[in-house]
Design a protein around this motif. Structure first.
Motif, PDB file in Angstrom:
ATOM      1  N   PRO A  38       0.839  -1.023   0.289  1.00 27.80           N
ATOM      2  CA  PRO A  38       0.113  -0.062  -0.142  1.00 27.80           C
ATOM      3  C   PRO A  38       0.903   0.912  -0.209  1.00 27.80           C
ATOM      4  CG  PRO A  38      -0.632  -1.567   1.357  1.00 27.80           C
ATOM      5  CD  PRO A  38       0.183  -2.293   1.435  1.00 27.80           C
ATOM      6  N   LEU A  39       2.306   1.240   0.350  1.00 25.11           N
ATOM      7  CA  LEU A  39       2.846   2.408   0.684  1.00 25.11           C
ATOM      8  C   LEU A  39       4.064   2.534  -0.116  1.00 25.11           C
ATOM      9  CD1 LEU A  39       3.703   2.199   4.508  1.00 25.11           C
ATOM     10  CD2 LEU A  39       2.672   4.042   2.654  1.00 25.11           C
ATOM     11  N   GLY A  40       3.983   1.564  -1.745  1.00 32.77           N
ATOM     12  CA  GLY A  40       4.575   1.661  -2.670  1.00 32.77           C
ATOM     13  C   GLY A  40       5.201   2.966  -3.261  1.00 32.77           C
ATOM     14  N   ASP A  41       3.866   3.842  -3.330  1.00 29.94           N
ATOM     15  CA  ASP A  41       4.821   4.959  -4.316  1.00 29.94           C
ATOM     16  C   ASP A  41       5.438   5.859  -4.027  1.00 29.94           C
ATOM     17  OD1 ASP A  41       2.096   5.549  -3.074  1.00 29.94           O
ATOM     18  OD2 ASP A  41       1.145   6.809  -4.218  1.00 29.94           O
ATOM     19  N   LYS A  42       5.517   5.363  -2.083  1.00 30.55           N
ATOM     20  CA  LYS A  42       6.161   6.619  -1.221  1.00 30.55           C
ATOM     21  C   LYS A  42       7.831   6.261  -0.818  1.00 30.55           C
ATOM     22  CE  LYS A  42       2.054   7.894   1.129  1.00 30.55           C
ATOM     23  NZ  LYS A  42       1.190   8.237   2.784  1.00 30.55           N
ATOM     24  N   ASP A 250      -1.439  12.603  17.707  1.00 26.13           N
ATOM     25  CA  ASP A 250      -2.348  13.240  16.749  1.00 26.13           C
ATOM     26  C   ASP A 250      -2.788  11.777  16.009  1.00 26.13           C
ATOM     27  OD1 ASP A 250      -3.217  15.278  16.828  1.00 26.13           O
ATOM     28  OD2 ASP A 250      -1.706  15.756  15.344  1.00 26.13           O
ATOM     29  N   ALA A 251      -1.641  10.817  16.308  1.00 22.18           N
ATOM     30  CA  ALA A 251      -1.544   9.262  16.031  1.00 22.18           C
ATOM     31  C   ALA A 251      -0.690   8.979  16.864  1.00 22.18           C
ATOM     32  CB  ALA A 251      -0.761   9.205  14.652  1.00 22.18           C
ATOM     33  N   ILE A 252      -0.530   7.002  17.041  1.00 24.42           N
ATOM     34  CA  ILE A 252       0.692   6.435  18.113  1.00 24.42           C
ATOM     35  C   ILE A 252       0.413   5.510  16.809  1.00 24.42           C
ATOM     36  CG2 ILE A 252       0.910   4.820  19.921  1.00 24.42           C
ATOM     37  CD1 ILE A 252      -0.282   6.282  21.649  1.00 24.42           C
ATOM     38  N   PHE A 253       1.685   5.644  16.544  1.00 22.78           N
ATOM     39  CA  PHE A 253       2.548   4.643  15.705  1.00 22.78           C
ATOM     40  C   PHE A 253       3.539   2.490  16.216  1.00 22.78           C
ATOM     41  CE2 PHE A 253       2.075   8.220  13.096  1.00 22.78           C
ATOM     42  CZ  PHE A 253       1.308   7.060  12.033  1.00 22.78           C
ATOM     43  N   THR A 254       2.873   2.191  16.091  1.00 22.43           N
ATOM     44  CA  THR A 254       4.648   0.627  16.769  1.00 22.43           C
ATOM     45  C   THR A 254       5.390   0.308  15.693  1.00 22.43           C
ATOM     46  OG1 THR A 254       1.830  -0.386  16.759  1.00 22.43           O
ATOM     47  CG2 THR A 254       3.118   0.326  19.138  1.00 22.43           C
ATOM     48  N   GLY A 255       6.164  -0.095  15.919  1.00 17.37           N
ATOM     49  CA  GLY A 255       6.774  -1.086  14.665  1.00 17.37           C
ATOM     50  C   GLY A 255       5.887  -2.119  14.112  1.00 17.37           C
ATOM     51  N   ASP A 256       6.311  -3.122  14.809  1.00 16.37           N
ATOM     52  CA  ASP A 256       5.532  -4.644  14.220  1.00 16.37           C
ATOM     53  C   ASP A 256       5.032  -5.404  14.868  1.00 16.37           C
ATOM     54  OD1 ASP A 256       7.783  -4.720  15.915  1.00 16.37           O
ATOM     55  OD2 ASP A 256       9.465  -5.446  13.637  1.00 16.37           O
ATOM     56  N   LEU A 257       3.542  -5.097  15.653  1.00 17.89           N
ATOM     57  CA  LEU A 257       2.859  -5.542  16.418  1.00 17.89           C
ATOM     58  C   LEU A 257       2.639  -6.838  15.260  1.00 17.89           C
ATOM     59  CD1 LEU A 257       2.120  -3.225  19.335  1.00 17.89           C
ATOM     60  CD2 LEU A 257       4.015  -4.676  19.381  1.00 17.89           C
ATOM     61  N   GLY A 258       1.893  -6.327  14.188  1.00 22.39           N
ATOM     62  CA  GLY A 258       1.092  -7.223  13.601  1.00 22.39           C
ATOM     63  C   GLY A 258      -0.200  -7.146  13.760  1.00 22.39           C
ATOM     64  N   ALA A 259      -1.481  -7.380  13.648  1.00 22.79           N
ATOM     65  CA  ALA A 259      -2.554  -7.252  13.501  1.00 22.79           C
ATOM     66  C   ALA A 259      -2.862  -8.687  15.194  1.00 22.79           C
ATOM     67  CB  ALA A 259      -3.500  -8.715  11.928  1.00 22.79           C
ATOM     68  N   PHE A 288       1.966  -3.514   4.279  1.00 22.27           N
ATOM     69  CA  PHE A 288       2.057  -4.701   3.442  1.00 22.27           C
ATOM     70  C   PHE A 288       0.173  -4.738   3.550  1.00 22.27           C
ATOM     71  CE2 PHE A 288       6.292  -6.686   5.257  1.00 22.27           C
ATOM     72  CZ  PHE A 288       6.729  -7.065   3.205  1.00 22.27           C
ATOM     73  N   ASP A 289      -0.022  -5.137   2.375  1.00 18.74           N
ATOM     74  CA  ASP A 289      -1.666  -5.681   2.039  1.00 18.74           C
ATOM     75  C   ASP A 289      -1.676  -7.363   2.892  1.00 18.74           C
ATOM     76  OD1 ASP A 289      -4.329  -6.667   1.903  1.00 18.74           O
ATOM     77  OD2 ASP A 289      -4.305  -5.198  -0.626  1.00 18.74           O
ATOM     78  N   GLY A 290      -2.436  -7.445   3.214  1.00 23.73           N
ATOM     79  CA  GLY A 290      -2.841  -8.737   3.912  1.00 23.73           C
ATOM     80  C   GLY A 290      -3.031  -9.606   3.722  1.00 23.73           C
ATOM     81  N   GLU A 291      -4.441  -8.934   2.791  1.00 22.25           N
ATOM     82  CA  GLU A 291      -5.335  -9.804   2.391  1.00 22.25           C
ATOM     83  C   GLU A 291      -4.552 -10.182   0.582  1.00 22.25           C
ATOM     84  OE1 GLU A 291      -9.377  -9.514   2.273  1.00 22.25           O
ATOM     85  OE2 GLU A 291      -8.677  -9.588   4.622  1.00 22.25           O
ATOM     86  N   THR A 292      -3.953  -9.593   0.574  1.00 17.37           N
ATOM     87  CA  THR A 292      -3.374  -9.758  -0.912  1.00 17.37           C
ATOM     88  C   THR A 292      -1.722 -10.462  -0.775  1.00 17.37           C
ATOM     89  OG1 THR A 292      -2.768  -8.179  -1.821  1.00 17.37           O
ATOM     90  CG2 THR A 292      -4.794  -8.971  -1.987  1.00 17.37           C
ATOM     91  N   GLN A 293      -0.998  -9.499   0.524  1.00 17.10           N
ATOM     92  CA  GLN A 293       0.245 -10.171   0.307  1.00 17.10           C
ATOM     93  C   GLN A 293       0.923 -11.171   0.621  1.00 17.10           C
ATOM     94  OE1 GLN A 293       1.427  -6.474   0.194  1.00 17.10           O
ATOM     95  NE2 GLN A 293       2.856  -6.364  -1.261  1.00 17.10           N
ATOM     96  N   HIS A 296       0.469 -12.658   6.739  1.00 14.16           N
ATOM     97  CA  HIS A 296      -0.397 -13.393   7.945  1.00 14.16           C
ATOM     98  C   HIS A 296      -0.715 -12.046   8.617  1.00 14.16           C
ATOM     99  CE1 HIS A 296       0.657 -18.048   6.726  1.00 14.16           C
ATOM    100  NE2 HIS A 296       0.524 -16.937   6.091  1.00 14.16           N
ATOM    101  N   SER A 297       0.734 -11.598   9.860  1.00 15.61           N
ATOM    102  CA  SER A 297      -0.281 -11.336  11.546  1.00 15.61           C
ATOM    103  C   SER A 297       0.508  -9.496  10.034  1.00 15.61           C
ATOM    104  CB  SER A 297       0.979 -11.250  12.205  1.00 15.61           C
ATOM    105  OG  SER A 297      -0.160 -10.762  13.266  1.00 15.61           O
ATOM    106  N   GLY A 298       1.395  -9.537   9.388  1.00 16.95           N
ATOM    107  CA  GLY A 298       1.459  -8.205   9.258  1.00 16.95           C
ATOM    108  C   GLY A 298       3.411  -8.279   8.586  1.00 16.95           C
ATOM    109  N   GLY A 299       4.160  -7.158   8.676  1.00 14.74           N
ATOM    110  CA  GLY A 299       5.808  -6.735   8.644  1.00 14.74           C
ATOM    111  C   GLY A 299       6.349  -6.860   9.764  1.00 14.74           C
TER     112      GLY A 299
END
Lengths: 359, 156
Positions: A38-42, A250-259, A288-293, A296-299
């Motif tokens: 999803p972030l491919g173009d960035k 405004d936002a909290i970003f965790t690293g790689d907890l996954g779903a 990652f797009d968990g549905e198509t890529q 599993h739980s995420g990157g």
């Protein structure tokens, strides 16, 4: 002469910077799969070749990190000689991807290991050094590579096995940031591209150092479950130390907890009385797009939070989409040996407060 | 907090994590494993029957079957196709001889960069090693039991 103290200690484990620490540029390099996400173009650079033109996975990761570092320097309009020191790390044993990657650049170097939390660790140490006046410009970089991480922690790539749904997919990616004590200046003739929009730039205003939190989990294929308690602890202490409420972010970003880890983090923080569902995002779920890529739980991996930071979070902050965010990369501190010897997997999370700064 | 309380808390957390962690559907995985493993065995039977039709005896035909399956598996591993079969079939592709061949070929490819001796030589059996070691050990134990039973004239 500046008589103001560079920083104020906040609460039990946090620092509030009183002299500005700017992120003057950032760059990201990722692999093909991440580029299709999803972030491919960035991302600044997407390399189709998983070997990055090298003969081994380890050399590929070094090249990738060096590329990210060079891009960040170029964007800031700096030469390697302008960088006072580097804080860099990766997931390989003895962090060779970083040392071999940065070696050729001739910059004074500190190698770090914080598993997937390393970007938080390097930004923290870099920000402290800038605030204390120990350097004009400091480079912070981390990387991870799917193939070298699989080799380091799991099985050879061509081995046919099934991954559980709680497993995460190590991101092939690297992120690098240049921290500076002065506001980034746009210098058109040198074709630079500092982290600066017409609205403003990005500052690191505080940090909370992570504690090792061990809830006794031993499943190395459920990293989210191992790291979520650490993320919960660090976020909670950050809010207490700075005397802030969730409305202050405004936002909290965790690293790689996954779903799986995200769900656990929500529940753990809810027990402490904080409902972060509306403002929480996880870099592992963004990349990652968990549905198509089929991830599993995420990157995961230290390249995951680093590349999402450099490609998505920082540019949006510079634009003013968010005013203040908390960046909390999470790491699971295990080795193949500790896992085989039956040790539990402690987690760690370092929090960095990033703010939009109008110019 | 004493040790017992800590253990109890760890167990509580482990149970909770287990509850929120999604898992593969076991019946579906078993069906896929049955299908994959079955197909590999059917292929083996076809090879055996073909070899026998060419005039080989049972033992020789069996050897040809094993060698051919191992060859196919190694080729598929080299082209990175076996992991896809493994992901679908699970134990169905792991248990037959093709899975064993994959587990030997995969480290050989991965560790080639570390050299012929310390790379391939030392690490080729990192996955298959336990199977070889404990396979030989258990067949030795079975041999001892067989020997004793034979002396005691339980079996002829």
């Amino acid at each position: 002469m500046n008589t103001q103290s560079p920083a104020r200690l906040a609460g039990s484990a946090s620092i509030a910077f009183q002299t500005p620490v700017y992120i003057s540029s950032c760059a990201s390099v990722v692999g093909k799969k991440e580029g299709e996400g999803p972030l491919g173009d960035k991302f600044d650079l997407i390399c189709e070749d998983p070997m990055f033109g090298c003969d081994t996975w380890e050399a590929a990761e070094s090249t990738m990190q060096k590329e990210a570092a060079s891009l960040a320097l170029g964007k800031a309009g700096l030469a390697p000689g302008d960088i006072r020191m580097t804080f860099a790390g990766d997931l390989l044993a003895q962090t060779t991807a970083s040392s071999f990657g940065i070696a050729g650049m001739g910059i004074p170097f500190y190698g770090l290991f914080g598993a997937c939390s390393t970007m938080g660790e390097s930004l923290s140490l870099g920000a402290m050094s800038i605030a204390a006046g120990y350097g004009e410009h400091i480079l912070c970089a981390t990387s991870s590579h799917f193939a070298s991480a699989e080799k380091e922690f799991r099985f050879p790539l061509a081995y046919g096995n099934q991954r559980p749904l709680s497993a995460t997919w190590t991101v092939t990616g690297s992120g690098a940031c240049v921290l500076s004590g002065a506001l980034p200046q746009e210098e058109i003739p040198r074709k630079t591209k500092p982290l600066l929009s017409d609205k403003g730039c990005v500052q690191i205003t505080g940090l909370t150092t992570g504690k090792l939190i061990d809830y006794g989990l031993k499943d190395s294929l459920n990293m989210g479950g191992c790291m979520a308690p650490a993320a919960c602890d660090t976020i909670y202490r950050n809010l207490c130390d700075f005397d802030r409420t969730l409305e202050d972010y405004d936002a909290i970003f965790t690293g790689d907890l996954g779903a799986v880890g995200q769900k656990i983090l929500f529940d753990l923080l809810m027990e402490k009385g904080y409902d972060i569902q509306s403002i929480h995002q996880d870099c592992g779920l963004l990349i990652f797009d968990g549905e198509t890529q089929d991830t599993h739980s995420g990157g995961s991996g230290c390249g995951c939070s680093a590349s999402v930071l450099a490609a998505h979070i920082l540019p949006e902050l510079a634009k003013g989409t968010w005013k203040r965010v908390l960046f909390v990369p999470t790491g699971a501190l295990l080795s193949k040996t500790s896992f085989n010897e039956g040790d539990s997997i402690p987690g760690i999370a370092h929090a960095v407060v990033l703010e939009h700064c109008p110019v | 907090m004493n040790q017992e309380q800590q253990k109890e808390q760890q167990k509580k957390y482990a149970d909770y994590v287990k509850e929120v962690t999604p898992t593969h559907s076991l019946p579906l995985n078993m069906a896929k494993a049955f299908l994959t493993g079955g197909l590999i065995c059917v292929l083996g039977q076809i090879i055996t029957n073909f070899a026998k039709s060419q005039g080989l005896d049972q033992e020789m035909a069996g050897t040809w079957c094993s060698v051919t399956l191992v060859f196919i598996s190694v080729i598929l591993t080299g082209f990175n196709l076996y992991p896809k079969i493994g992901k679908f079939g699970g134990a169905g592709s792991l248990v037959p001889i093709t899975g064993f061949a994959n587990s030997v070929a995969a480290p050989a490819i991965e560790y080639k960069a570390e050299g012929q001796v310390f790379g391939i030589g030392c690490k080729i059996f990192t996955i298959a090693g336990p199977v070889i070691l404990y396979g030989i050990m258990s067949s030795w134990a079975a041999g001892v039991i067989y020997y004793i039973l034979k002396i005691m004239e339980v079996i002829s």
